[in-house]
Motif scaffolding. Sequence first.
Motif, PDB file in Angstrom:
ATOM      1  N   SER A  73      47.519  49.263  35.568  1.00 47.76           N
ATOM      2  CA  SER A  73      46.467  50.129  36.277  1.00 47.76           C
ATOM      3  C   SER A  73      45.004  49.747  35.584  1.00 47.76           C
ATOM      4  O   SER A  73      44.401  50.790  35.280  1.00 47.76           O
ATOM      5  CB  SER A  73      46.725  51.522  36.190  1.00 47.76           C
ATOM      6  N   ALA A  74      44.688  48.730  35.386  1.00 43.35           N
ATOM      7  CA  ALA A  74      43.585  48.040  35.075  1.00 43.35           C
ATOM      8  C   ALA A  74      42.336  48.484  36.080  1.00 43.35           C
ATOM      9  O   ALA A  74      42.649  48.153  37.372  1.00 43.35           O
ATOM     10  CB  ALA A  74      43.428  46.696  34.606  1.00 43.35           C
ATOM     11  N   ARG A  75      41.169  48.724  35.741  1.00 38.54           N
ATOM     12  CA  ARG A  75      40.397  48.731  36.475  1.00 38.54           C
ATOM     13  C   ARG A  75      39.416  47.371  36.912  1.00 38.54           C
ATOM     14  O   ARG A  75      39.036  47.025  35.848  1.00 38.54           O
ATOM     15  CB  ARG A  75      39.332  49.936  36.114  1.00 38.54           C
ATOM     16  N   PHE A  76      39.091  47.401  38.034  1.00 41.08           N
ATOM     17  CA  PHE A  76      38.347  45.990  38.486  1.00 41.08           C
ATOM     18  C   PHE A  76      36.829  46.618  39.255  1.00 41.08           C
ATOM     19  O   PHE A  76      37.284  47.580  40.120  1.00 41.08           O
ATOM     20  CB  PHE A  76      38.993  45.094  39.225  1.00 41.08           C
ATOM     21  N   SER A  77      35.967  45.832  39.141  1.00 42.56           N
ATOM     22  CA  SER A  77      34.953  46.061  40.090  1.00 42.56           C
ATOM     23  C   SER A  77      34.146  44.941  40.647  1.00 42.56           C
ATOM     24  O   SER A  77      34.240  43.919  40.063  1.00 42.56           O
ATOM     25  CB  SER A  77      33.835  46.953  39.538  1.00 42.56           C
ATOM     26  N   LYS A  78      33.515  44.879  41.712  1.00 43.96           N
ATOM     27  CA  LYS A  78      32.896  43.874  42.374  1.00 43.96           C
ATOM     28  C   LYS A  78      31.666  44.144  43.196  1.00 43.96           C
ATOM     29  O   LYS A  78      31.664  45.177  43.875  1.00 43.96           O
ATOM     30  CB  LYS A  78      33.908  42.929  43.062  1.00 43.96           C
ATOM     31  N   THR A  79      30.560  43.478  42.806  1.00 42.17           N
ATOM     32  CA  THR A  79      29.506  43.911  43.414  1.00 42.17           C
ATOM     33  C   THR A  79      29.085  42.682  44.551  1.00 42.17           C
ATOM     34  O   THR A  79      29.065  41.510  44.380  1.00 42.17           O
ATOM     35  CB  THR A  79      28.207  43.940  42.486  1.00 42.17           C
ATOM     36  N   LEU A  80      28.847  43.164  45.963  1.00 44.77           N
ATOM     37  CA  LEU A  80      28.553  42.325  47.032  1.00 44.77           C
ATOM     38  C   LEU A  80      27.256  42.465  47.326  1.00 44.77           C
ATOM     39  O   LEU A  80      26.632  43.373  47.746  1.00 44.77           O
ATOM     40  CB  LEU A  80      29.441  42.517  48.175  1.00 44.77           C
ATOM     41  N   SER A  81      26.393  41.455  46.990  1.00 38.56           N
ATOM     42  CA  SER A  81      24.897  41.579  47.366  1.00 38.56           C
ATOM     43  C   SER A  81      24.636  41.305  48.741  1.00 38.56           C
ATOM     44  O   SER A  81      25.377  40.609  49.384  1.00 38.56           O
ATOM     45  CB  SER A  81      24.167  40.359  46.597  1.00 38.56           C
ATOM     46  N   ASN A  82      23.703  41.929  49.382  1.00 46.67           N
ATOM     47  CA  ASN A  82      23.238  41.965  50.621  1.00 46.67           C
ATOM     48  C   ASN A  82      23.067  40.160  51.159  1.00 46.67           C
ATOM     49  O   ASN A  82      22.389  39.643  50.481  1.00 46.67           O
ATOM     50  CB  ASN A  82      21.976  42.795  50.864  1.00 46.67           C
TER      51      ASN A  82
END
Length: 270
Positions: A73-82
Amino acid sequence: MQRRAAGVYVAVFLIIAAGAYSLIGAAQEPTIEVDNPQKTLESQGQNVTVDGRQYNVTSLGGGSAEVAWTNESARFSKTLSNNTTVQYQNETRRVVIPNTSDPNRATLREVQNLSNDTQTVTQNNETFVVTNGSQGNKTLVPVDEYKRQQFGEPNTTTLQQGNNFQFANNSTTVANITNQSVVLRWTAPKTNTVSISDGSTVTLGPNNKRFVAHAENGKMLLSTNVKAYNEQKSEIAHFNERIAGLWGVTIISFLAAVLLGMLGYLPNKG
């Protein structure tokens, strides 16, 4: 008289050199011994458990090893720029965020690319596609209208802050939306590796238990008695310092004896 004194000094230095050399030959270098290691890595593919966390030995040999464990259950994140593109549902989608101060929605809009042989022109900051009419005359069609004619309406997916959706085969949460970007977060399995080398210290297990590693007979011994291991290393370092000193005494004494012998037996002038 000069030669007799020189002979005495030569003999003294040779005795010192011989004595130091004999001590070098008689000395035994201490070795590191790890008694009752808590863990022993014996072969590739072996499973080792530390405080409930299971590790798999992925490599072993040459005084080093590598173990791997999976965080389910590792945590991931991703940012999608406009206005950037992202792969979604086997399509290239563009991130479209409303131009407001505090948006709570965004859209992933399918990118519909024109073919390479499509001719376009720009007039008054608007792009048109040049098409051939039935009478052979040229017609300008706005690019968005032309795409709808060719491809139909683009596929779109609406993202709302706080909602979940499937992204990259994971249940993903839309954590935050600003007028600049969309932040996605999700959990998924992640494999972590730990490299271990002879003499190094590593932390393993959910409680970060500290081990010192010692390579021996193709195995890697892991002991929690780091203090005792470091004391043995200090003893070896001190032993090597003393041996280096004895070699210095041996070499210098021998060279001194040779030099005195040469000077003492030089022929007298006149």
